[in-house]
Design a protein around this motif. Structure first.
Motif, PDB file in Angstrom:
ATOM      1  N   ARG A  18      -0.988  14.424  11.963  1.00  0.00           N
ATOM      2  CA  ARG A  18      -0.894  13.609  13.307  1.00  0.00           C
ATOM      3  C   ARG A  18      -0.604  12.130  12.924  1.00  0.00           C
ATOM      4  N   GLY A  19      -0.850  11.703  11.611  1.00  0.00           N
ATOM      5  CA  GLY A  19      -0.772  10.185  11.196  1.00  0.00           C
ATOM      6  C   GLY A  19      -1.768   9.808  10.217  1.00  0.00           C
ATOM      7  N   TYR A  20      -1.970   8.469  10.094  1.00  0.00           N
ATOM      8  CA  TYR A  20      -2.663   7.839   8.990  1.00  0.00           C
ATOM      9  C   TYR A  20      -3.491   6.790   9.825  1.00  0.00           C
ATOM     10  N   TRP A  21      -4.622   6.566   9.394  1.00  0.00           N
ATOM     11  CA  TRP A  21      -5.375   5.490   9.950  1.00  0.00           C
ATOM     12  C   TRP A  21      -5.986   4.589   8.650  1.00  0.00           C
ATOM     13  N   LEU A  22      -5.428   3.422   8.756  1.00  0.00           N
ATOM     14  CA  LEU A  22      -5.530   2.439   7.611  1.00  0.00           C
ATOM     15  C   LEU A  22      -6.258   1.281   8.197  1.00  0.00           C
ATOM     16  N   THR A  23      -7.475   0.922   7.356  1.00  0.00           N
ATOM     17  CA  THR A  23      -8.423  -0.145   7.627  1.00  0.00           C
ATOM     18  C   THR A  23      -8.454  -1.049   6.262  1.00  0.00           C
ATOM     19  N   TRP A  24      -8.816  -2.252   6.586  1.00  0.00           N
ATOM     20  CA  TRP A  24      -9.131  -3.350   5.719  1.00  0.00           C
ATOM     21  C   TRP A  24     -10.153  -4.274   6.041  1.00  0.00           C
ATOM     22  N   GLU A  25     -11.119  -4.699   5.138  1.00  0.00           N
ATOM     23  CA  GLU A  25     -12.161  -5.720   5.518  1.00  0.00           C
ATOM     24  C   GLU A  25     -12.376  -6.427   4.446  1.00  0.00           C
ATOM     25  N   GLY A  26     -13.120  -7.740   4.593  1.00  0.00           N
ATOM     26  CA  GLY A  26     -13.477  -8.497   3.436  1.00  0.00           C
ATOM     27  C   GLY A  26     -14.804  -7.956   2.969  1.00  0.00           C
ATOM     28  N   VAL A  54       0.827  -1.251   0.007  1.00  0.00           N
ATOM     29  CA  VAL A  54      -0.020   0.065  -0.216  1.00  0.00           C
ATOM     30  C   VAL A  54       0.891   1.301   0.072  1.00  0.00           C
ATOM     31  N   ASN A  55       0.734   2.025  -0.918  1.00  0.00           N
ATOM     32  CA  ASN A  55       1.429   3.504  -1.278  1.00  0.00           C
ATOM     33  C   ASN A  55       0.331   4.628  -1.045  1.00  0.00           C
ATOM     34  N   TRP A  56       0.827   5.638  -0.409  1.00  0.00           N
ATOM     35  CA  TRP A  56      -0.108   6.714  -0.391  1.00  0.00           C
ATOM     36  C   TRP A  56       0.731   8.039  -0.534  1.00  0.00           C
ATOM     37  N   LYS A  57      -0.057   9.130  -0.616  1.00  0.00           N
ATOM     38  CA  LYS A  57       0.614  10.556  -0.708  1.00  0.00           C
ATOM     39  C   LYS A  57      -0.436  11.560   0.025  1.00  0.00           C
ATOM     40  N   SER A  82     -18.219  -8.647   7.957  1.00  0.00           N
ATOM     41  CA  SER A  82     -17.572  -7.525   8.473  1.00  0.00           C
ATOM     42  C   SER A  82     -16.683  -8.044   9.647  1.00  0.00           C
ATOM     43  N   ALA A  83     -16.977  -9.303  10.077  1.00  0.00           N
ATOM     44  CA  ALA A  83     -16.023  -9.626  10.973  1.00  0.00           C
ATOM     45  C   ALA A  83     -14.371  -9.819  10.704  1.00  0.00           C
ATOM     46  N   GLN A  84     -14.350  -9.576   9.309  1.00  0.00           N
ATOM     47  CA  GLN A  84     -12.906  -9.673   8.804  1.00  0.00           C
ATOM     48  C   GLN A  84     -12.292  -8.223   8.715  1.00  0.00           C
ATOM     49  N   ARG A  85     -12.738  -7.385   9.491  1.00  0.00           N
ATOM     50  CA  ARG A  85     -12.407  -5.804   9.491  1.00  0.00           C
ATOM     51  C   ARG A  85     -11.114  -5.701  10.518  1.00  0.00           C
ATOM     52  N   SER A  86     -10.033  -5.120   9.997  1.00  0.00           N
ATOM     53  CA  SER A  86      -9.152  -4.490  10.655  1.00  0.00           C
ATOM     54  C   SER A  86      -8.514  -3.341  10.729  1.00  0.00           C
ATOM     55  N   SER A  87      -7.907  -2.840  11.545  1.00  0.00           N
ATOM     56  CA  SER A  87      -7.248  -1.609  11.323  1.00  0.00           C
ATOM     57  C   SER A  87      -5.928  -1.039  11.845  1.00  0.00           C
ATOM     58  N   LEU A  88      -5.202  -0.229  11.499  1.00  0.00           N
ATOM     59  CA  LEU A  88      -3.857   0.053  12.018  1.00  0.00           C
ATOM     60  C   LEU A  88      -3.661   1.329  12.019  1.00  0.00           C
ATOM     61  N   TYR A  89      -2.988   2.029  12.738  1.00  0.00           N
ATOM     62  CA  TYR A  89      -2.508   3.375  12.993  1.00  0.00           C
ATOM     63  C   TYR A  89      -1.176   3.594  12.583  1.00  0.00           C
ATOM     64  N   LEU A  90      -0.728   4.515  11.704  1.00  0.00           N
ATOM     65  CA  LEU A  90       0.730   4.662  11.266  1.00  0.00           C
ATOM     66  C   LEU A  90       1.083   6.041  11.423  1.00  0.00           C
ATOM     67  N   PRO A  91       2.313   6.452  11.888  1.00  0.00           N
ATOM     68  CA  PRO A  91       2.797   7.758  12.348  1.00  0.00           C
ATOM     69  C   PRO A  91       2.825   8.647  10.919  1.00  0.00           C
ATOM     70  N   PRO A  92       2.926   9.822  10.936  1.00  0.00           N
ATOM     71  CA  PRO A  92       2.855  10.884  10.030  1.00  0.00           C
ATOM     72  C   PRO A  92       3.937  10.756   9.032  1.00  0.00           C
ATOM     73  N   ASN A  93       4.976  10.075   9.324  1.00  0.00           N
ATOM     74  CA  ASN A  93       6.131  10.033   8.310  1.00  0.00           C
ATOM     75  C   ASN A  93       6.066   8.508   7.514  1.00  0.00           C
ATOM     76  N   SER A  94       4.965   7.915   7.825  1.00  0.00           N
ATOM     77  CA  SER A  94       4.796   6.648   6.883  1.00  0.00           C
ATOM     78  C   SER A  94       3.817   6.939   5.476  1.00  0.00           C
ATOM     79  N   LEU A  95       4.648   6.432   4.413  1.00  0.00           N
ATOM     80  CA  LEU A  95       3.611   6.554   3.172  1.00  0.00           C
ATOM     81  C   LEU A  95       3.503   5.185   2.576  1.00  0.00           C
TER      82      LEU A  95
END
Length: 515
Positions: free
Chosen positions: A446-454, A436-439, A458-471
Motif C-alpha cells: 500500500r506504500g512506504y513509510w520513511l522516517t529520519w531523525e538526528g 535514498v533507494n530501496w527494493k 528526538s525533536a529532529q524526527r520527521s516522517s514521510l509517506y510515499l506511494p507503492p510505486n516509489s523506490l
C-alpha cells in the motif's frame, strides 16, 4: 418563619414520641429475622439539616418493629462526609430503647460526599465477618444506603466488591439523579432494592423497604444456588447446629398444570399430586446439599424438614427451574491466527455424551470444503495449509451418542503476508542531503513509510509517506549522522523495514544497510 415553626414542630414530635412501645401491627416481624444491617447515611454538605432529620425519622420508624440482639437483628450506622464516621457498630445496641435514643442524637457531618471512603470502611471493617465490631459469620449482611443522589462518586467498583462478598445492597435516594449508577450498585432484583422518594414522602416506602430487608435476613429460609441443567444446590440456615437432629430433604418435578405447593407442608412429598420424588438425609451440622440427576429445563420443588426430638421446626419449601440442556458446541472461538493456520476451539467439552467432533472449513465465498474429525476428548484443533489474508467459514459439528447433532459456525481470517524490505541504499549528496533507494515486494503493498531523525535530539524526527510505486527519494537538510528508516505498508500491518545512518563526507559514497 412558617418553615422554621414547622421544622420546630416536627423536631418536638420526634423527641416526644415513645421509644420503647412496640407497634401492635408489627408483631409479626418481631422475631422473624437474624442478620446484620448497616445503614450508610449521607450527611454531607449537600444534605440539609431538615433532610438529615427526616432520614433519621425514617430510620427510626423502619427499625422500630425489629427485635434486636445477638440472636436477632443487629444495626449499625455509618455516616458519609469528608471523613466518614461510624456512629455505632453492630455490638452497641441490643434494645430498641438504646437504638432509638442513638438515632435521635446523631448529628450531620457536613463536608464532601466521600462515599468511596465510607464503603472502604464498611468492607474492611464493619461488614467483615469476625472482625472487631464486624458482622457475625454465616449470617446475612445488608447495606442500606440513604443518599440524596448528588455526586455519589465512583461507587460502582466498591459496591461490586461488597456484593461479590455476599453483602445485599439496597438504596434509598431522595433525589432523582444518577439513576443508572444507583441501579448498577443494588442487588438484584433492582425493582425491589432501589427506591426513589421525595424527602417528605419517605414514610410511603417504609413497609416495602422493611419487607425487602426481612426477605434477606429472614431466619427461616432456604435458597437455591449453582443451578445447572442437571443439578442444583440447596442452602439453608443451620438451625440444628448444637442440638441432635438431621435434615430430611424431598425433591421432585412439579406436576404438569400445578404449582406443586409453595408453602410449608408435611414434607412427605414435594408435589400435591403425589408424583415421584427423591429423598435424602443430611447431618444436623450441615447447611447445604447438592441435588443431582435432575432433568434439564424442568421446574422442581424441594422441601427441607429439620428433624429433632429437642425442638420443633417448620418445613421449608423452595422451587426452582433447571437450565435447558446445553449441547456441545455451545461456543466456538478462534485463536493463534497466522498467515497459513488458525486454531479453532469449542465448548463445553462433553466426552460422556459426544462421540466425535467434525470440523469443516472453506475459503469464502466458494472455496473447496475441507474436513477433519477430532476425538471427543479434544476441544480444539489447528487448521493448517490455509491461504494468507483469506476469510474462511469454519463449522464445528458434534455427534452425540443420543443420535443428536449440533453444529456452530464462525468466520476466521488468516493474517496477511507482509514481506520485509529487501534492500536499502543511501548515497550522500553534498553536505546535508542523501539519495535514498530501496527494493520491496509488490504483493499487497500500500506504500512506504520513511522516517529520519538526528542522533542527538528526538525533536529532529520527521516522517514521510510515499506511494507503492516509489523506490527512491532525496532527503535534504538532514542533521549530522541522521538515521533513515524505510518500512513497507500493507493492508493490515507494517512490514519489517531497514535503517541506515547517513554519514556525510567530502566526497559522495554509496553504502548499504547497517543495523
Amino acid at each position: 418563619m412558617e418553615r422554621y415553626m414547622l421544622l420546630t414542630w416536627m423536631l418536638l414530635c420526634l423527641c416526644s414520641r415513645p421509644s420503647v412501645a412496640q407497634n401492635p401491627a408489627s408483631e409479626g416481624v418481631l422475631n422473624c429475622c437474624e442478620g446484620d444491617v448497616l445503614f450508610l447515611l449521607d450527611s454531607s454538605g449537600s444534605v440539609s439539616s431538615y433532610e438529615h432529620s427526616r432520614m433519621l425519622t425514617f430510620l427510626s420508624e423502619l427499625l422500630l418493629p425489629f427485635s434486636l440482639g445477638e440472636d436477632q437483628v443487629r444495626v449499625g450506622v455509618l455516616q458519609v462526609g469528608t471523613r466518614p464516621r461510624l456512629e455505632f457498630g453492630f455490638d452497641t445496641y441490643s434494645t430498641q430503647n438504646g437504638l432509638q435514643g442513638a438515632l435521635r442524637s446523631i448529628k450531620p457531618l457536613r463536608g464532601d460526599t466521600n462515599t468511596v471512603e465510607a464503603l472502604r470502611m464498611a468492607k474492611d471493617r464493619v461488614l467483615r465477618p469476625g472482625a472487631a465490631d464486624g458482622t457475625r459469620p454465616g449470617l446475612p449482611r445488608v447495606l442500606v444506603w440513604l443518599t440524596d443522589g448528588v455526586k455519589p462518586g465512583d461507587v460502582v467498583g466498591p459496591m461490586d466488591e461488597l456484593r461479590e462478598e455476599g453483602v445485599a445492597v439496597l438504596v434509598v435516594s431522595t433525589g432523582h439523579g444518577n439513576y443508572q449508577v444507583l441501579r448498577k450498585v443494588v442487588s438484584a432484583p433492582a425493582e425491589e432494592h432501589l427506591y426513589f422518594v421525595d424527602i417528605d414522602d419517605m414514610r410511603i416506602i417504609t413497609e416495602d423497604l422493611r419487607q425487602a430487608i426481612i426477605e434477606i435476613i429472614r431466619a427461616e429460609r432456604i435458597t437455591v444456588r449453582d443451578v445447572s441443567s442437571t443439578s442444583a444446590t440447596l442452602q439453608w440456615r443451620p438451625v440444628l447446629s448444637g442440638i441432635k437432629g438431621y435434615y430430611e430433604i424431598r425433591f421432585g418435578p412439579v406436576p404438569t398444570g400445578g404449582a406443586g405447593g409453595t408453602g410449608a407442608g408435611t414434607g412427605t412429598s414435594p408435589s400435591t399430586g403425589g408424583g415421584q420424588y427423591q429423598r435424602m438425609v443430611q447431618p444436623g451440622d450441615s447447611s447445604s446439599a447438592k441435588l443431582i440427576g435432575l432433568k434439564p429445563d424442568t421446574t422442581y420443588i424441594a422441601r427441607l424438614t429439620p428433624e429433632s426430638n429437642e425442638q420443633a421446626f417448620n418445613t421449608l419449601t423452595v422451587s426452582f427451574t433447571t437450565k435447558p440442556e446445553v449441547l456441545s458446541p455451545a461456543v466456538v472461538t478462534v485463536s493463534e491466527s497466522g498467515q497459513t493456520s488458525v486454531r479453532v476451539s469449542w465448548g463445553p467439552l462433553q466426552p460422556q455424551t459426544v462421540t466425535s467432533y467434525y470440523i469443516e472449513y472453506a475459503a469464502l465465498p466458494r472455496g473447496k470444503v475441507h474436513a477433519v474429525t477430532v476425538d471427543r476428548r479434544q476441544n480444539s484443533t489447528l487448521l493448517k495449509n490455509l491461504q494468507p489474508d483469506t476469510t474462511y467459514l469454519v463449522t464445528v459439528s458434534a455427534r452425540h451418542a443420543s443420535g443428536k447433532e449440533r453444529a456452530m459456525s464462525v468466520k476466521v481470517c488468516t493474517q496477511e503476508v507482509t514481506p520485509a524490505l529487501a534492500d536499502l541504499q543511501l548515497t550522500t549528496v553534498g553536505s546535508d542531503s542523501v539519495q535514498v533507494n530501496w527494493k520491496g515486494s509488490d504483493t499487497g503493498l500500500r506504500g512506504y513509510w520513511l522516517t529520519w531523525e538526528g542522533q542527538q535530539s528526538s525533536a529532529q524526527r520527521s516522517s514521510l509517506y510515499l506511494p507503492p510505486n516509489s523506490l527512491s527519494t532525496r532527503l535534504t537538510h538532514l542533521p549530522p549522522s541522521a538515521r533513515v528508516c524505510v518500512s513497507p505498508i500493507y493492508k493490515t500491518a507494517r512490514g519489517e523495514g531497514l535503517c541506515c545512518t547517513a554519514e556525510f563526507h567530502s566526497d559522495a559514497l554509496a553504502y548499504g544497510y547497517r543495523s
